[in-house]
Write a protein that holds these residues in place. Structure first.
Motif, PDB file in Angstrom:
ATOM      1  N   LEU A 200      13.735  -7.932  -8.570  1.00 55.01           N
ATOM      2  CA  LEU A 200      13.778  -6.758  -9.440  1.00 55.01           C
ATOM      3  C   LEU A 200      12.524  -5.903  -9.288  1.00 55.01           C
ATOM      4  N   MET A 201      12.669  -4.639  -9.629  1.00 58.26           N
ATOM      5  CA  MET A 201      11.526  -3.708  -9.661  1.00 58.26           C
ATOM      6  C   MET A 201      11.579  -2.917 -10.961  1.00 58.26           C
ATOM      7  N   GLY A 202      10.405  -2.603 -11.500  1.00 54.71           N
ATOM      8  CA  GLY A 202      10.381  -1.774 -12.695  1.00 54.71           C
ATOM      9  C   GLY A 202       9.091  -0.986 -12.815  1.00 54.71           C
ATOM     10  N   MET A 203       9.174   0.097 -13.578  1.00 53.31           N
ATOM     11  CA  MET A 203       7.996   0.938 -13.841  1.00 53.31           C
ATOM     12  C   MET A 203       7.824   1.079 -15.344  1.00 53.31           C
ATOM     13  N   ALA A 204       6.609   0.851 -15.799  1.00 51.49           N
ATOM     14  CA  ALA A 204       6.336   0.965 -17.231  1.00 51.49           C
ATOM     15  C   ALA A 204       6.243   2.433 -17.643  1.00 51.49           C
TER      16      ALA A 204
ATOM     17  N   VAL B 170       2.747  -5.893  -6.152  1.00 48.26           N
ATOM     18  CA  VAL B 170       2.243  -4.663  -6.771  1.00 48.26           C
ATOM     19  C   VAL B 170       2.292  -3.519  -5.761  1.00 48.26           C
ATOM     20  N   ARG B 171       2.537  -2.318  -6.268  1.00 47.86           N
ATOM     21  CA  ARG B 171       2.664  -1.131  -5.421  1.00 47.86           C
ATOM     22  C   ARG B 171       1.507  -0.188  -5.743  1.00 47.86           C
ATOM     23  N   VAL B 172       0.490  -0.190  -4.902  1.00 47.88           N
ATOM     24  CA  VAL B 172      -0.740   0.531  -5.238  1.00 47.88           C
ATOM     25  C   VAL B 172      -0.974   1.674  -4.252  1.00 47.88           C
ATOM     26  N   GLY B 173      -1.044   2.898  -4.791  1.00 51.29           N
ATOM     27  CA  GLY B 173      -1.240   4.075  -3.953  1.00 51.29           C
ATOM     28  C   GLY B 173      -2.596   4.699  -4.125  1.00 51.29           C
ATOM     29  N   SER B 174      -2.767   5.471  -5.207  1.00 55.73           N
ATOM     30  CA  SER B 174      -3.984   6.273  -5.359  1.00 55.73           C
ATOM     31  C   SER B 174      -5.268   5.444  -5.432  1.00 55.73           C
ATOM     32  N   ALA B 175      -5.202   4.220  -5.916  1.00 56.10           N
ATOM     33  CA  ALA B 175      -6.412   3.392  -5.972  1.00 56.10           C
ATOM     34  C   ALA B 175      -6.877   3.007  -4.549  1.00 56.10           C
TER      35      ALA B 175
ATOM     36  N   PHE C   5      10.692   0.984   1.036  1.00 57.15           N
ATOM     37  CA  PHE C   5      11.105   2.239   0.409  1.00 57.15           C
ATOM     38  C   PHE C   5      11.049   2.035  -1.095  1.00 57.15           C
ATOM     39  N   ILE C   6      10.245   2.881  -1.792  1.00 59.63           N
ATOM     40  CA  ILE C   6      10.000   2.622  -3.215  1.00 59.63           C
ATOM     41  C   ILE C   6      10.513   3.728  -4.133  1.00 59.63           C
ATOM     42  N   GLY C   7      10.874   4.886  -3.592  1.00 58.23           N
ATOM     43  CA  GLY C   7      11.247   6.022  -4.451  1.00 58.23           C
ATOM     44  C   GLY C   7      12.743   6.091  -4.681  1.00 58.23           C
TER      45      GLY C   7
ATOM     46  N   SER D 204      -6.253  10.412  -4.705  1.00 57.55           N
ATOM     47  CA  SER D 204      -5.162  11.121  -5.361  1.00 57.55           C
ATOM     48  C   SER D 204      -4.326  11.856  -4.322  1.00 57.55           C
ATOM     49  N   ARG D 205      -3.066  12.095  -4.693  1.00 57.03           N
ATOM     50  CA  ARG D 205      -2.163  12.782  -3.764  1.00 57.03           C
ATOM     51  C   ARG D 205      -2.225  14.286  -3.911  1.00 57.03           C
ATOM     52  N   GLY D 206      -3.241  14.787  -4.598  1.00 57.07           N
ATOM     53  CA  GLY D 206      -3.484  16.202  -4.644  1.00 57.07           C
ATOM     54  C   GLY D 206      -2.630  16.953  -5.660  1.00 57.07           C
TER      55      GLY D 206
ATOM     56  N   CYS E 149       0.861  -1.184   0.000  1.00 54.70           N
ATOM     57  CA  CYS E 149       0.000   0.000   0.000  1.00 54.70           C
ATOM     58  C   CYS E 149       0.897   1.233   0.000  1.00 54.70           C
ATOM     59  N   VAL E 150       0.884   1.957  -1.118  1.00 53.83           N
ATOM     60  CA  VAL E 150       1.780   3.112  -1.245  1.00 53.83           C
ATOM     61  C   VAL E 150       1.145   4.327  -0.571  1.00 53.83           C
ATOM     62  N   SER E 151       1.706   4.678   0.574  1.00 52.16           N
ATOM     63  CA  SER E 151       1.082   5.679   1.448  1.00 52.16           C
ATOM     64  C   SER E 151       1.779   7.035   1.409  1.00 52.16           C
ATOM     65  N   LYS E 152       2.698   7.205   0.482  1.00 55.19           N
ATOM     66  CA  LYS E 152       3.422   8.483   0.392  1.00 55.19           C
ATOM     67  C   LYS E 152       2.455   9.655   0.278  1.00 55.19           C
ATOM     68  N   PHE E 153       2.768  10.722   0.969  1.00 52.28           N
ATOM     69  CA  PHE E 153       1.963  11.963   1.000  1.00 52.28           C
ATOM     70  C   PHE E 153       0.620  11.804   1.713  1.00 52.28           C
TER      71      PHE E 153
ATOM     72  N   GLY F 129       3.796  -2.960 -11.272  1.00 53.23           N
ATOM     73  CA  GLY F 129       2.366  -2.697 -11.270  1.00 53.23           C
ATOM     74  C   GLY F 129       1.992  -1.652 -10.241  1.00 53.23           C
ATOM     75  N   MET F 130       1.263  -0.621 -10.698  1.00 50.28           N
ATOM     76  CA  MET F 130       0.783   0.471  -9.847  1.00 50.28           C
ATOM     77  C   MET F 130      -0.733   0.592 -10.045  1.00 50.28           C
ATOM     78  N   SER F 131      -1.336   1.640  -9.485  1.00 43.85           N
ATOM     79  CA  SER F 131      -2.805   1.737  -9.530  1.00 43.85           C
ATOM     80  C   SER F 131      -3.384   1.518 -10.928  1.00 43.85           C
ATOM     81  N   ASP F 132      -2.761   2.143 -11.938  1.00 44.67           N
ATOM     82  CA  ASP F 132      -3.354   2.103 -13.275  1.00 44.67           C
ATOM     83  C   ASP F 132      -3.060   0.815 -14.041  1.00 44.67           C
TER      84      ASP F 132
HETATM   85  C1  LIG Z   1       3.928   6.580  -6.159  1.00 46.68           C
HETATM   86  C2  LIG Z   1       4.471   5.275  -6.596  1.00 46.68           C
HETATM   87  C3  LIG Z   1       3.628   4.167  -6.747  1.00 46.68           C
HETATM   88  C4  LIG Z   1       2.115   4.216  -6.556  1.00 46.68           C
HETATM   89  O1  LIG Z   1       1.536   4.930  -7.589  1.00 46.68           O
HETATM   90  P1  LIG Z   1      -0.078   4.959  -7.770  1.00 46.68           P
HETATM   91  O2  LIG Z   1      -0.243   5.312  -9.176  1.00 46.68           O
HETATM   92  O3  LIG Z   1      -0.582   5.992  -6.833  1.00 46.68           O
HETATM   93  O4  LIG Z   1      -0.574   3.606  -7.438  1.00 46.68           O
HETATM   94  C5  LIG Z   1       4.215   2.956  -7.083  1.00 46.68           C
HETATM   95  N1  LIG Z   1       5.541   2.842  -7.275  1.00 46.68           N
HETATM   96  C6  LIG Z   1       6.376   3.883  -7.158  1.00 46.68           C
HETATM   97  C7  LIG Z   1       7.827   3.680  -7.385  1.00 46.68           C
HETATM   98  C8  LIG Z   1       5.876   5.139  -6.819  1.00 46.68           C
HETATM   99  O5  LIG Z   1       6.712   6.168  -6.706  1.00 46.68           O
END
Ligand SMILES: *Cc1c(COP(=O)(O)O)cnc(C)c1O
Length: 222
Positions: free
Chosen positions: A151-155, A211-216, A67-69, A220-222, A23-27, A195-198
């Protein structure tokens, strides 16, 4: 039921057994995290060192903090005492600094190596070839205090499901290649964080294990 609890129930119902949810809780506030905790969640992801440290002291001690950032080297010492997994190791220098701090704290830190799979230049991470070379050359003795767990990756940020899916499949293939090859003796090499919210359903279909899911979840983080 709170919105957060409702969102979690919806997401949980679509995640198969064996795929972990971060659960991505940043902000988002400690109160929002507490609501997710009360719904049963224990694994939370943060992307800023200062924010992570503040939340650790405000929330239950059985939370697993990820820690994901992008992590600056000078912030490593702040997070090392608290993190259970760092997803975003994107350079050899950062890996070395984590090893140094982990040794100083006499603990073993679990990490994922971030792979640059997207078309965008601004995303961090190793190329596939850099990663192959790194895994071949780094000796276990040099990294006695880090456990490389996967491993970790972002599309790419795009509407094209075809492109996102191709990028996820490329990452899964690299994960399988390393797991069968250079990492075969590493019993901890089991996590593929994508994998993220979208795009998390697509990521799961392409072989994600985390999966790393925040806004869903939190909105939204504003
Ligand atoms: C913010 C963030 C997410 C979550 O993003 P959402 O679109 O809010 O789900 C996942 N991974 C990383 C690395 C992020 O920085």
């Amino acid at each position: 039921m709170s919105v957060i609890k409702h969102n979690i129930a919806t997401i949980r119902s679509t995640i198969p057994y064996g795929v972990e949810l971060v659960c991505v809780s940043k902000f988002h506030s400690a109160d929002a995290i507490q609501q997710a905790y009360d719904a049963g969640e224990r694994c939370f992801g943060e992307s800023r060192a200062q924010e992570l440290v503040q939340k650790v002291s405000a929330l239950p001690s059985d939370i697993e903090w990820h820690f994901i950032g992008h992590l600056q080297r000078n912030k490593v010492k702040m997070v090392v005492p608290y993190v259970s997994l760092i997803h975003s190791i994107d350079s050899l220098e950062l890996l070395r600094e984590v090893e140094r701090c982990a040794a100083a704290h006499n603990r073993i830190v679990r990490v994922l190596l971030q792979v640059h799979i997207a078309q965008e230049k601004q995303k961090f991470g190793f190329s596939a070839n850099e990663l192959r070379r790194l895994m071949e050359t780094c000796s276990e003795a040099d990294y006695a205090h880090v456990q490389v767990c996967g491993l970790m990756g972002m599309a790419t940020f795009t509407d094209s499901e075809e492109q996102i899916s191709a990028e996820f499949k490329t990452l899964r293939a690299l994960f399988d290649e390393l797991k069968a090859g250079v990492c075969a003796r590493n019993e901890h090499f089991n996590i593929l964080s994508m994998g993220m919210s979208d795009d998390y359903p697509l990521a799961i279909a392409c072989g994600s294990t985390m999966v790393r899911v925040g806004s869903a979840i939190f909105g939204s983080r504003g």
